[in-house]
Scaffold this motif. Structure first.
Motif, PDB file in Angstrom:
ATOM      1  N   VAL A   1       1.049  -1.085  -0.247  1.00  0.00           N
ATOM      2  CA  VAL A   1      -0.132   0.073   0.127  1.00  0.00           C
ATOM      3  C   VAL A   1       0.821   1.309  -0.021  1.00  0.00           C
ATOM      4  CG1 VAL A   1      -1.914   1.190   1.186  1.00  0.00           C
ATOM      5  CG2 VAL A   1      -1.653  -1.322   1.307  1.00  0.00           C
ATOM      6  N   TYR A   2       0.799   2.083  -0.949  1.00  0.00           N
ATOM      7  CA  TYR A   2       1.461   3.355  -0.986  1.00  0.00           C
ATOM      8  C   TYR A   2       0.978   4.575  -1.087  1.00  0.00           C
ATOM      9  CZ  TYR A   2       4.698   6.676  -3.584  1.00  0.00           C
ATOM     10  OH  TYR A   2       5.156   7.775  -3.993  1.00  0.00           O
ATOM     11  N   ALA A   3       1.073   5.540  -0.173  1.00  0.00           N
ATOM     12  CA  ALA A   3       0.360   6.704  -0.351  1.00  0.00           C
ATOM     13  C   ALA A   3       1.485   7.949   0.018  1.00  0.00           C
ATOM     14  CB  ALA A   3      -0.682   6.750   0.909  1.00  0.00           C
ATOM     15  N   GLN A   4       1.523   8.786  -1.149  1.00  0.00           N
ATOM     16  CA  GLN A   4       2.169   9.985  -0.995  1.00  0.00           C
ATOM     17  C   GLN A   4       1.617  10.947  -1.909  1.00  0.00           C
ATOM     18  OE1 GLN A   4       6.400  10.403  -0.273  1.00  0.00           O
ATOM     19  NE2 GLN A   4       5.292  12.144  -0.332  1.00  0.00           N
ATOM     20  N   ASP A   5       1.370  11.912  -1.054  1.00  0.00           N
ATOM     21  CA  ASP A   5       0.461  13.025  -1.552  1.00  0.00           C
ATOM     22  C   ASP A   5      -0.905  12.652  -2.274  1.00  0.00           C
ATOM     23  OD1 ASP A   5       2.872  14.740  -0.683  1.00  0.00           O
ATOM     24  OD2 ASP A   5       3.693  14.261  -2.740  1.00  0.00           O
ATOM     25  N   SER A   6      -1.108  12.816  -3.427  1.00  0.00           N
ATOM     26  CA  SER A   6      -2.468  12.523  -3.981  1.00  0.00           C
ATOM     27  C   SER A   6      -2.311  11.122  -4.606  1.00  0.00           C
ATOM     28  CB  SER A   6      -2.813  13.415  -5.032  1.00  0.00           C
ATOM     29  OG  SER A   6      -1.887  13.701  -5.993  1.00  0.00           O
ATOM     30  N   LYS A   7      -1.087  10.490  -4.786  1.00  0.00           N
ATOM     31  CA  LYS A   7      -0.885   9.283  -5.375  1.00  0.00           C
ATOM     32  C   LYS A   7      -1.103   8.273  -4.034  1.00  0.00           C
ATOM     33  CE  LYS A   7       3.014   7.706  -7.336  1.00  0.00           C
ATOM     34  NZ  LYS A   7       4.193   7.985  -8.261  1.00  0.00           N
ATOM     35  N   LYS A   8      -2.268   7.497  -4.510  1.00  0.00           N
ATOM     36  CA  LYS A   8      -2.482   6.237  -3.508  1.00  0.00           C
ATOM     37  C   LYS A   8      -2.833   4.961  -4.252  1.00  0.00           C
ATOM     38  CE  LYS A   8      -4.643   9.548  -0.019  1.00  0.00           C
ATOM     39  NZ  LYS A   8      -3.292  10.132  -0.104  1.00  0.00           N
ATOM     40  N   ILE A   9      -1.943   3.917  -4.102  1.00  0.00           N
ATOM     41  CA  ILE A   9      -1.988   2.765  -4.834  1.00  0.00           C
ATOM     42  C   ILE A   9      -2.026   1.358  -3.795  1.00  0.00           C
ATOM     43  CG2 ILE A   9      -0.621   1.098  -6.167  1.00  0.00           C
ATOM     44  CD1 ILE A   9       0.627   3.549  -7.862  1.00  0.00           C
ATOM     45  N   PHE A  10      -2.957   0.616  -4.131  1.00  0.00           N
ATOM     46  CA  PHE A  10      -2.957  -0.735  -3.394  1.00  0.00           C
ATOM     47  C   PHE A  10      -2.719  -1.710  -4.525  1.00  0.00           C
ATOM     48  CE2 PHE A  10      -4.444  -4.704  -1.895  1.00  0.00           C
ATOM     49  CZ  PHE A  10      -4.646  -4.639  -0.604  1.00  0.00           C
ATOM     50  N   PHE A  11      -1.496  -2.264  -4.191  1.00  0.00           N
ATOM     51  CA  PHE A  11      -0.738  -3.114  -5.224  1.00  0.00           C
ATOM     52  C   PHE A  11      -1.166  -4.559  -4.833  1.00  0.00           C
ATOM     53  CE2 PHE A  11       2.373  -5.530  -7.594  1.00  0.00           C
ATOM     54  CZ  PHE A  11       2.520  -4.731  -8.812  1.00  0.00           C
ATOM     55  N   GLY A  12      -2.042  -5.304  -5.375  1.00  0.00           N
ATOM     56  CA  GLY A  12      -2.496  -6.710  -5.000  1.00  0.00           C
ATOM     57  C   GLY A  12      -1.579  -7.680  -5.488  1.00  0.00           C
ATOM     58  N   THR A  13      -0.657  -7.567  -6.080  1.00  0.00           N
ATOM     59  CA  THR A  13       0.480  -8.541  -6.637  1.00  0.00           C
ATOM     60  C   THR A  13      -0.470  -9.579  -7.608  1.00  0.00           C
ATOM     61  OG1 THR A  13       1.737  -8.395  -4.728  1.00  0.00           O
ATOM     62  CG2 THR A  13       2.442 -10.182  -6.192  1.00  0.00           C
ATOM     63  N   ASP A  14      -0.326 -10.790  -7.135  1.00  0.00           N
ATOM     64  CA  ASP A  14      -1.295 -11.755  -7.987  1.00  0.00           C
ATOM     65  C   ASP A  14      -2.580 -12.108  -7.255  1.00  0.00           C
ATOM     66  OD1 ASP A  14       0.738 -11.781  -9.656  1.00  0.00           O
ATOM     67  OD2 ASP A  14       1.300 -13.954  -9.565  1.00  0.00           O
TER      68      ASP A  14
END
Ligand code: ZN
Length: 282
Positions: free
Chosen positions: A203-216
């Motif tokens: 899970v990455y959150a920096q400023d307005s960029k927010k990503i949940f990376f679910g791999t496989d």
């Protein structure tokens, strides 16, 4: 750029070909490409940290003989010149020795084929995935997608379980386990059971960029969103079908509660489009 800014870039190193109906039994036709996506963070206080590595020529070497050869037959790969993680990093003036840590989401070859190219990196994975790698041998290992020949000879001296490295652990209200590390408020690793033993996403959150990376945890956003499960033949190599289904439900609940997060998966065409659209800053 302020000092505490943690940057994230996504890249792809090769792809494998597989029948599309395995990924999407409802509308999949012909062959699909499963791009081997990996991530690179720069954390000012730590340095460069990779999440997975994609394919490398080591995969070809590791699958010359049987039973490993079966792996290459099941997932034939395409890797163009200049596409390995080492070459992509070189194009950004990053040396293999600049990589401090590599987070291993799980031990399938499309995620770890280039580990041998990073001689000074420490490896981070879950205790559960490490225990499986240490236990399985021969055909049993290949059947679970594990090729020991991809591991550097000093792998076990350089690996650290996330449970020991993490600053803290927490569980979301959906039941997802999060690991904080490197004292960074900008990203966490997340435990995603089912596809492979002890698999990790982030899970990455920096400023307005927010990503949940679910791999496989799913192979495409489309099937995940429509709740289309893969062909049941994948049960042959999945760790737990029940956990796989439950993990997808938990990610959906997380996404519903956090709609500003973009959900991405390693092999999803949408993830590749994102990489092609913004190669320097995904
Ligand atoms: Zn994969």
């Amino acid at each position: 750029m302020e000092k505490s800014t943690v940057t994230l870039q996504l890249f792809a190193s090769g792809y494998c070909k597989a029948e599309a109906h395995i990924e999407n039994p409802i509308s999949g036709r012909g062959q699909a490409r499963f791009y081997a996506v990996w991530a690179l963070w720069h954390i000012p206080e730590v340095g460069y940290v990779m999440f997975d590595t994609g394919y490398s020529p080591h995969f070809i070497e590791a699958t010359r003989a049987f039973p490993e050869r079966l792996y290459r037959w099941a997932t034939p790969i395409v890797l163009a010149q200049g596409e390995t993680a080492k070459e992509i990093l070189a194009s950004q003036n990053i040396l293999p020795t600049d990589i401090r840590y590599i987070i291993i989401s799980h031990f399938h070859a499309d995620h770890i084929s280039a580990l041998r190219d990073f001689p000074q990196a420490r490896f981070v994975c879950t205790k559960a995935s490490l225990a499986e790698v240490q236990t399985l041998r021969g055909f049993s290992a290949v059947r679970k997608g594990i090729l020991h020949k991809l591991l550097p000879t000093d792998f076990y001296e350089r690996v650290i379980p996330i449970e020991l490295l993490a600053d803290s652990m927490a569980t979301t209200e959906e039941g997802l386990t999060l690991y904080s590390l490197f004292q960074s408020p900008h990203f966490q690793l997340v435990s995603l059971a089912g596809h492979a033993r002890g698999m990790l996403g982030f899970v990455y959150a920096q400023d307005s960029k927010k990503i949940f990376f679910g791999t496989d945890a799913a192979w495409s956003y489309e099937t995940y969103q429509k709740n289309i499960l893969p062909h049941r033949i994948v049960k042959l190599f999945f760790d737990s079908w029940q956990d796989f289904v439950q993990t997808q439900a938990r990610i959906r609940a997380f996404e519903k509660r956090n709609p500003h997060f973009e959900v991405l998966f390693t092999h999803c065409p949408k993830t590749l489009e994102k990489i092609l659209a913004c190669p320097q800053d995904c």
